[in-house]
Design a protein around this motif. Structure first.
Motif, PDB file in Angstrom:
ATOM      1  N   THR A   1       0.659  -1.072  -0.060  1.00  0.00           N
ATOM      2  CA  THR A   1       0.038  -0.086  -0.029  1.00  0.00           C
ATOM      3  C   THR A   1       0.815   1.314  -0.021  1.00  0.00           C
ATOM      4  O   THR A   1       2.057   0.758   0.668  1.00  0.00           O
TER       5      THR A   1
ATOM      6  N   PRO B   1      -2.369  -1.040  -4.342  1.00  0.00           N
ATOM      7  CA  PRO B   1      -3.633   0.361  -3.891  1.00  0.00           C
ATOM      8  C   PRO B   1      -3.699   1.829  -3.627  1.00  0.00           C
ATOM      9  O   PRO B   1      -2.751   1.728  -2.909  1.00  0.00           O
TER      10      PRO B   1
ATOM     11  N   LEU C   1      -7.271   2.132  -3.135  1.00  0.00           N
ATOM     12  CA  LEU C   1      -7.910   1.756  -1.533  1.00  0.00           C
ATOM     13  C   LEU C   1      -7.527   3.213  -1.147  1.00  0.00           C
ATOM     14  O   LEU C   1      -6.902   4.092  -1.204  1.00  0.00           O
TER      15      LEU C   1
ATOM     16  N   MET D   1      -8.290   4.576   2.630  1.00  0.00           N
ATOM     17  CA  MET D   1      -7.927   4.329   3.703  1.00  0.00           C
ATOM     18  C   MET D   1      -8.056   5.068   4.808  1.00  0.00           C
ATOM     19  O   MET D   1      -8.428   4.483   5.840  1.00  0.00           O
TER      20      MET D   1
ATOM     21  N   LEU E   1       1.947  -3.085   4.556  1.00  0.00           N
ATOM     22  CA  LEU E   1       1.132  -2.380   4.473  1.00  0.00           C
ATOM     23  C   LEU E   1       1.963  -0.324   5.152  1.00  0.00           C
ATOM     24  O   LEU E   1       2.252  -0.303   6.367  1.00  0.00           O
TER      25      LEU E   1
END
Length: 365
Positions: free
Chosen positions: A45, A70, A98, A100, A125
């Motif tokens: 990410t 993402p 994505l 968050m 992450l």
């Protein structure tokens, strides 16, 4: 309580300046040249810029077969992906959406992981933010830094666990590495005894820009200690990592210009290069083994958790934070997912159906 080498270590009681300077002077550890990720799939990410992008490059240089990036902005993600595709033309690189700050986006992303990925070996992450201004995420009602860096990261971590367990090869654990920060050592966490702990972060009158980011990272230390009671290292190895202060990152993009200039000057003087900083991610997610499960990795080695985790009140704070976090995320059944992680694959339980006493050191703080 499951053991963690970080928690078993003596706490680092050195002063803030000493910890910071020693860390920045740490000699980078080169990643093993024989690392081979052929056939593996990884999620990174926050991969469109900075540390996340360079982490992707490291993984791809070790023959990673499939990379998922993402991102919030598909355009920025595709721009980054095009550079990596030019450098590694034989690798499958995909850009997925994505956001968050959105629980719905996180759930949709994991549903896509479940549906579209036949294999998943690594999840790093890296997405996170700092903010100079107090902002509430409208959809959740929580302050933005705590929302993204803690609550949303916890949700994504838990939701990815079943895939990392079931979609990695038999006898080879999946890997979940959560990017953290050495600033967690400096968090004072003055509101840690509030009855409504999570809501206390949403109070504008007590909000402190200098405290919110390090505290958001400290909360993940408490989370890690609880998480490993549910996750066996033979299924998924979970750890968190500090990349150190690194040049060329966009973490301070949302702070005031004057403060951003100060950050830039400090980074230029003592900051790590992006290549070195991002290598800490790969070290934690690929090189480190089961010994790092449930640990904080700093300067390419396992380190103690933040000082407050060894305080006399640590157990009470940890349990309160865990209870409130599970309550906040109950729409996604996090405890059912975590309980399912204890079950043996093939024992008649489908993991995906669930997806719809303290260690105390006495010393003065």
């Amino acid at each position: 309580m499951a053991s963690s080498k970080s928690l078993e270590m003596a706490p680092n009681t050195s002063n803030v300046g000493s910890i910071f300077i020693k860390s920045q002077r740490a000699k980078p550890v080169k990643l093993p040249k024989d690392t081979n990720l052929s056939g593996q799939t990884a999620i990174v990410t926050g991969a469109s810029t900075g540390l996340g992008f360079h982490c992707c490059r490291h993984l791809l240089s070790f023959q990673l077969s499939h990379l998922i990036m993402p991102v919030r902005s598909v355009k920025r993600g595709e721009d980054a992906a095009s550079k990596l595709r030019a450098e590694f033309p034989r690798v499958k690189i995909e850009v997925w959406t994505l956001e968050m700050s959105s629980y719905e986006s996180i759930q949709a992303f994991v549903r896509r992981v479940e549906k579209d990925l036949p294999r998943l070996d690594i999840a790093i992450l890296n997405a996170g933010l700092t903010n100079e201004h107090f902002e509430i995420v409208e959809s959740t009602g929580h302050e933005e830094v705590i929302q993204v860096n803690y609550l949303s990261t916890v949700l994504l971590s838990i939701l990815l666990l079943p895939a990392l367990k079931t979609k990695s090869p038999p006898s080879t654990p999946g890997r979940l590495t959560i990017v953290n920060s050495g600033t967690s050592y400096f968090a004072k966490f003055p509101n840690r005894h509030e009855i409504s702990l999570l809501k206390s972060f949403d109070d504008k009158s007590t909000w402190n820009a200098n405290e919110q980011y390090p505290c958001s990272k400290l909360l993940l230390h408490y989370f890690m200690v609880k998480l490993i009671n549910y996750v066996d290292s033979k299924d998924v190895i979970v750890n968190c990592v500090d990349p150190g202060l690194v040049k060329g990152t966009s973490l301070s993009r949302d702070v005031k210009v004057a403060l951003s200039v100060v950050y830039s000057v400090v980074k230029s003087l003592i900051g790590r290069l992006l290549d070195a900083g991002s290598s800490t991610y790969v070290d934690a997610a690929v090189v480190k083994g089961k010994e790092s499960h449930g640990c904080f990795v700093m300067d390419w080695k396992i380190a103690p958790f933040a000082l407050l985790l060894y305080a006399p009140d640590s157990y009470t704070v940890r349990e309160q934070l865990w209870h409130e976090t599970m309550k906040e995320l109950e729409f996604a059944s996090p405890l059912r997912i975590l309980e399912s992680m204890k079950q043996e694959i093939g024992a008649g339980l489908e993991l995906w159906e669930y997806w719809l006493g303290p260690v105390v050191f006495e010393f003065p703080l």
